[in-house]
Design a protein around this motif. Structure first.
Motif, PDB file in Angstrom:
ATOM      1  N   LEU A 173       0.340   5.246  -5.733  1.00  0.00           N
ATOM      2  CA  LEU A 173       0.129   3.984  -6.426  1.00  0.00           C
ATOM      3  C   LEU A 173      -0.324   2.968  -5.390  1.00  0.00           C
ATOM      4  O   LEU A 173       0.419   2.641  -4.463  1.00  0.00           O
ATOM      5  CB  LEU A 173       1.428   3.523  -7.095  1.00  0.00           C
ATOM      6  CG  LEU A 173       1.335   2.406  -8.140  1.00  0.00           C
ATOM      7  CD1 LEU A 173       0.452   2.831  -9.303  1.00  0.00           C
ATOM      8  CD2 LEU A 173       2.723   2.052  -8.648  1.00  0.00           C
ATOM      9  N   GLU A 174      -1.540   2.487  -5.519  1.00  0.00           N
ATOM     10  CA  GLU A 174      -2.134   1.648  -4.479  1.00  0.00           C
ATOM     11  C   GLU A 174      -1.530   0.250  -4.437  1.00  0.00           C
ATOM     12  O   GLU A 174      -1.127  -0.313  -5.453  1.00  0.00           O
ATOM     13  CB  GLU A 174      -3.652   1.539  -4.691  1.00  0.00           C
ATOM     14  CG  GLU A 174      -4.405   2.849  -4.485  1.00  0.00           C
ATOM     15  CD  GLU A 174      -5.902   2.653  -4.628  1.00  0.00           C
ATOM     16  OE1 GLU A 174      -6.327   1.528  -4.953  1.00  0.00           O
ATOM     17  OE2 GLU A 174      -6.647   3.631  -4.413  1.00  0.00           O
ATOM     18  N   ASP A 175      -1.504  -0.293  -3.223  1.00  0.00           N
ATOM     19  CA  ASP A 175      -1.177  -1.702  -2.984  1.00  0.00           C
ATOM     20  C   ASP A 175       0.198  -2.115  -3.511  1.00  0.00           C
ATOM     21  O   ASP A 175       0.356  -3.170  -4.137  1.00  0.00           O
ATOM     22  CB  ASP A 175      -2.257  -2.606  -3.595  1.00  0.00           C
ATOM     23  CG  ASP A 175      -3.627  -2.348  -2.999  1.00  0.00           C
ATOM     24  OD1 ASP A 175      -3.696  -2.076  -1.787  1.00  0.00           O
ATOM     25  OD2 ASP A 175      -4.615  -2.411  -3.745  1.00  0.00           O
ATOM     26  N   ILE A 176       1.206  -1.271  -3.266  1.00  0.00           N
ATOM     27  CA  ILE A 176       2.572  -1.648  -3.622  1.00  0.00           C
ATOM     28  C   ILE A 176       3.491  -1.370  -2.443  1.00  0.00           C
ATOM     29  O   ILE A 176       3.180  -0.578  -1.557  1.00  0.00           O
ATOM     30  CB  ILE A 176       3.087  -0.913  -4.888  1.00  0.00           C
ATOM     31  CG1 ILE A 176       3.161   0.610  -4.641  1.00  0.00           C
ATOM     32  CG2 ILE A 176       2.209  -1.206  -6.087  1.00  0.00           C
ATOM     33  CD1 ILE A 176       4.540   1.109  -4.316  1.00  0.00           C
ATOM     34  N   THR A 177       4.633  -2.039  -2.455  1.00  0.00           N
ATOM     35  CA  THR A 177       5.682  -1.788  -1.466  1.00  0.00           C
ATOM     36  C   THR A 177       6.974  -1.505  -2.207  1.00  0.00           C
ATOM     37  O   THR A 177       7.379  -2.291  -3.068  1.00  0.00           O
ATOM     38  CB  THR A 177       5.875  -3.002  -0.542  1.00  0.00           C
ATOM     39  OG1 THR A 177       4.672  -3.234   0.198  1.00  0.00           O
ATOM     40  CG2 THR A 177       7.025  -2.768   0.424  1.00  0.00           C
TER      41      THR A 177
ATOM     42  N   GLN B 255      12.279   0.926 -13.699  1.00  0.00           N
ATOM     43  CA  GLN B 255      12.535   1.683 -14.927  1.00  0.00           C
ATOM     44  C   GLN B 255      13.528   2.831 -14.716  1.00  0.00           C
ATOM     45  O   GLN B 255      14.378   3.104 -15.564  1.00  0.00           O
ATOM     46  CB  GLN B 255      11.206   2.230 -15.458  1.00  0.00           C
ATOM     47  CG  GLN B 255      11.210   2.645 -16.911  1.00  0.00           C
ATOM     48  CD  GLN B 255       9.803   2.968 -17.390  1.00  0.00           C
ATOM     49  OE1 GLN B 255       9.075   3.718 -16.760  1.00  0.00           O
ATOM     50  NE2 GLN B 255       9.412   2.389 -18.512  1.00  0.00           N
ATOM     51  N   THR B 256      13.423   3.494 -13.572  1.00  0.00           N
ATOM     52  CA  THR B 256      14.310   4.629 -13.287  1.00  0.00           C
ATOM     53  C   THR B 256      15.024   4.449 -11.948  1.00  0.00           C
ATOM     54  O   THR B 256      15.357   5.425 -11.283  1.00  0.00           O
ATOM     55  CB  THR B 256      13.515   5.947 -13.272  1.00  0.00           C
ATOM     56  OG1 THR B 256      12.463   5.858 -12.296  1.00  0.00           O
ATOM     57  CG2 THR B 256      12.898   6.214 -14.626  1.00  0.00           C
ATOM     58  N   GLY B 257      15.236   3.196 -11.557  1.00  0.00           N
ATOM     59  CA  GLY B 257      15.982   2.927 -10.338  1.00  0.00           C
ATOM     60  C   GLY B 257      15.154   2.745  -9.095  1.00  0.00           C
ATOM     61  O   GLY B 257      15.702   2.556  -8.006  1.00  0.00           O
ATOM     62  N   VAL B 258      13.828   2.822  -9.217  1.00  0.00           N
ATOM     63  CA  VAL B 258      12.929   2.590  -8.087  1.00  0.00           C
ATOM     64  C   VAL B 258      12.225   1.262  -8.318  1.00  0.00           C
ATOM     65  O   VAL B 258      11.529   1.079  -9.311  1.00  0.00           O
ATOM     66  CB  VAL B 258      11.871   3.715  -7.958  1.00  0.00           C
ATOM     67  CG1 VAL B 258      11.002   3.480  -6.721  1.00  0.00           C
ATOM     68  CG2 VAL B 258      12.527   5.075  -7.913  1.00  0.00           C
ATOM     69  N   THR B 259      12.433   0.314  -7.391  1.00  0.00           N
ATOM     70  CA  THR B 259      11.877  -1.015  -7.547  1.00  0.00           C
ATOM     71  C   THR B 259      10.775  -1.241  -6.509  1.00  0.00           C
ATOM     72  O   THR B 259      10.983  -0.971  -5.310  1.00  0.00           O
ATOM     73  CB  THR B 259      12.962  -2.090  -7.363  1.00  0.00           C
ATOM     74  OG1 THR B 259      14.007  -1.834  -8.294  1.00  0.00           O
ATOM     75  CG2 THR B 259      12.393  -3.484  -7.617  1.00  0.00           C
ATOM     76  N   TYR B 260       9.621  -1.694  -6.963  1.00  0.00           N
ATOM     77  CA  TYR B 260       8.514  -1.966  -6.036  1.00  0.00           C
ATOM     78  C   TYR B 260       7.767  -3.215  -6.475  1.00  0.00           C
ATOM     79  O   TYR B 260       7.879  -3.673  -7.630  1.00  0.00           O
ATOM     80  CB  TYR B 260       7.566  -0.769  -5.947  1.00  0.00           C
ATOM     81  CG  TYR B 260       7.007  -0.281  -7.282  1.00  0.00           C
ATOM     82  CD1 TYR B 260       5.868  -0.833  -7.843  1.00  0.00           C
ATOM     83  CD2 TYR B 260       7.629   0.759  -7.964  1.00  0.00           C
ATOM     84  CE1 TYR B 260       5.344  -0.378  -9.037  1.00  0.00           C
ATOM     85  CE2 TYR B 260       7.130   1.224  -9.177  1.00  0.00           C
ATOM     86  CZ  TYR B 260       5.987   0.664  -9.714  1.00  0.00           C
ATOM     87  OH  TYR B 260       5.484   1.110 -10.905  1.00  0.00           O
ATOM     88  N   ILE B 261       7.025  -3.778  -5.529  1.00  0.00           N
ATOM     89  CA  ILE B 261       6.266  -5.008  -5.792  1.00  0.00           C
ATOM     90  C   ILE B 261       4.823  -4.822  -5.329  1.00  0.00           C
ATOM     91  O   ILE B 261       4.536  -3.994  -4.459  1.00  0.00           O
ATOM     92  CB  ILE B 261       6.896  -6.224  -5.079  1.00  0.00           C
ATOM     93  CG1 ILE B 261       6.974  -5.972  -3.573  1.00  0.00           C
ATOM     94  CG2 ILE B 261       8.260  -6.542  -5.657  1.00  0.00           C
ATOM     95  CD1 ILE B 261       7.432  -7.175  -2.771  1.00  0.00           C
ATOM     96  N   ALA B 262       3.934  -5.592  -5.913  1.00  0.00           N
ATOM     97  CA  ALA B 262       2.532  -5.553  -5.504  1.00  0.00           C
ATOM     98  C   ALA B 262       2.344  -6.252  -4.166  1.00  0.00           C
ATOM     99  O   ALA B 262       2.989  -7.253  -3.884  1.00  0.00           O
ATOM    100  CB  ALA B 262       1.660  -6.228  -6.572  1.00  0.00           C
ATOM    101  N   ASN B 263       1.493  -5.710  -3.345  1.00  0.00           N
ATOM    102  CA  ASN B 263       1.204  -6.329  -2.047  1.00  0.00           C
ATOM    103  C   ASN B 263       0.289  -7.542  -2.210  1.00  0.00           C
ATOM    104  O   ASN B 263      -0.483  -7.617  -3.150  1.00  0.00           O
ATOM    105  CB  ASN B 263       0.538  -5.312  -1.115  1.00  0.00           C
ATOM    106  CG  ASN B 263       1.487  -4.198  -0.727  1.00  0.00           C
ATOM    107  OD1 ASN B 263       2.707  -4.388  -0.745  1.00  0.00           O
ATOM    108  ND2 ASN B 263       0.950  -3.049  -0.385  1.00  0.00           N
TER     109      ASN B 263
END
Length: 257
Positions: free
Chosen positions: A209-213, A249-257
Motif C-alpha cells: 500500500l503506497e505512501d502510508i506509515t 479495521q483489524t487492529g492495524v493502524t496506519y496513516i497517509a504520508n
C-alpha cells in the motif's frame, strides 16, 4: 470446461501478529527464564488468539487452507489456538481457548514453521541484555511442532528460509516481503494465514500500500491481502497484492504520508 481454458480466482493471505506476550506483563519473568528472548503467551493471549481464530470463521468470506508460523514460542502458541478454533467440530460457544475444545477436524488446515516469519533479529526488537550472548537463536523445532493441534502439521513443506536470520540484521523488510510472496507463489490456489510479529504485519501493509506509515499493530491484529491468480494447464500467473482491510479495521493502524 475445456482444460485449456484460463481459470481465475482470488488468493487471500492474512498476516497476523501473535497474542499477548508474558514479558510485557511480568518484567520479572525474564530474570529467571532460560530463553528470556522467547517469551510465551499469557492466558489472555491464548484466549485472544483462539477468539480471533473463531472470528475468522464468521468474518472472512473465504476459508483458510494453510498456516505458516514463526518459530518463536509466542507465535507457535498463537497459531495453535487459531488452528484449533478453525478446526473445531461442534464448537462450544462458551469455549475460551483450545483447552476447552474436545474435537477437531485436522483435515481443514495444515500448518508449517517458517523461519522467514521470525522476529526482527536486531536490538530494535530484542534487547541486547536478553539476546543470546553468542548471537545464536536456537529453536527445538520438533518440540514446537508438538504444540500444534494433532495431525495438522504438514511435514512435507520446505520452508522459504532454512534457518533463522542472523543476529544483527539491519532491515527485515525484504525478508518479510519475500517470505509473503514466496509462500503465496508456492500455494497459489490456497488461502494462507501467516503468524508472525508486529513488524511482519507492518511490512505486509506498507509494502503493498503506497505512501502510508504503520503506527500501531495490536496483539492478534492482522492484515488482509488479496490478488488474482490465473492458471491454464500447468502455467500459473499471479497479479499484484492489494491490501483489503482499512486502517484500524483489524487492529492495524496506519496513516497517509
Amino acid at each position: 470446461m475445456d482444460s485449456s481454458e484460463t481459470k481465475t480466482r482470488q488468493q487471500n493471505v492474512l498476516v497476523m501478529r501473535h497474542g499477548d506476550r508474558l514479558d510485557n506483563f511480568d518484567p520479572a519473568w525474564e530474570k529467571t527464564a532460560d530463553r528470556p528472548w522467547d517469551p510465551p503467551l499469557i492466558q489472555a493471549g491464548l484466549s485472544r488468539a483462539f477468539q480471533t481464530g473463531r472470528a475468522f470463521q464468521t468474518v472472512l468470506p473465504f476459508p483458510i487452507h494453510r498456516v505458516f508460523v514463526s518459530p518463536f514460542l509466542r507465535c507457535v502458541q498463537t497459531a495453535s489456538e487459531v488452528v484449533t478454533a478453525l478446526c473445531a467440530v461442534d464448537d462450544d460457544p462458551d469455549a475460551k481457548s483450545s483447552s476447552d475444545v474436545v474435537l477437531i477436524d485436522p483435515s481443514k488446515v495444515k500448518v508449517s514453521i517458517e523461519y522467514g516469519l521470525c522476529e526482527m533479529m536486531n536490538t530494535l526488537a530484542i534487547r541486547p541484555d536478553v539476546a543470546p550472548k553468542d548471537g545464536i537463536f536456537s529453536f527445538d523445532v520438533p518440540k514446537l511442532e508438538a504444540l500444534l493441534p494433532n495431525d495438522t502439521l504438514d511435514p512435507t513443506v520446505e520452508p522459504v528460509y532454512k534457518e533463522a536470520p542472523q543476529w544483527g540484521e539491519t532491515d527485515p523488510t525484504s525478508r518479510y516481503e519475500q517470505t509473503i510472496k514466496s509462500l503465496a507463489d508456492k500455494y497459489p490456489t490456497e488461502n494462507l494465514l501467516l503468524v508472525t510479529h508486529g513488524e511482519g504485519v507492518s511490512v505486509s501493509v506498507s509494502s503493498f500500500l503506497e505512501d502510508i506509515t504503520v503506527i500501531e499493530v495490536d496483539y492478534c491484529a492482522y492484515s488482509e491481502l488479496r490478488r488474482p491468480v490465473s492458471w491454464r494447464n500447468e502455467s500459473v500467473t499471479a497479479g499484484n497484492f492489494e491490501v483489503v482491510t482499512k486502517s484500524g479495521q483489524t487492529g492495524v493502524t496506519y496513516i497517509a504520508n
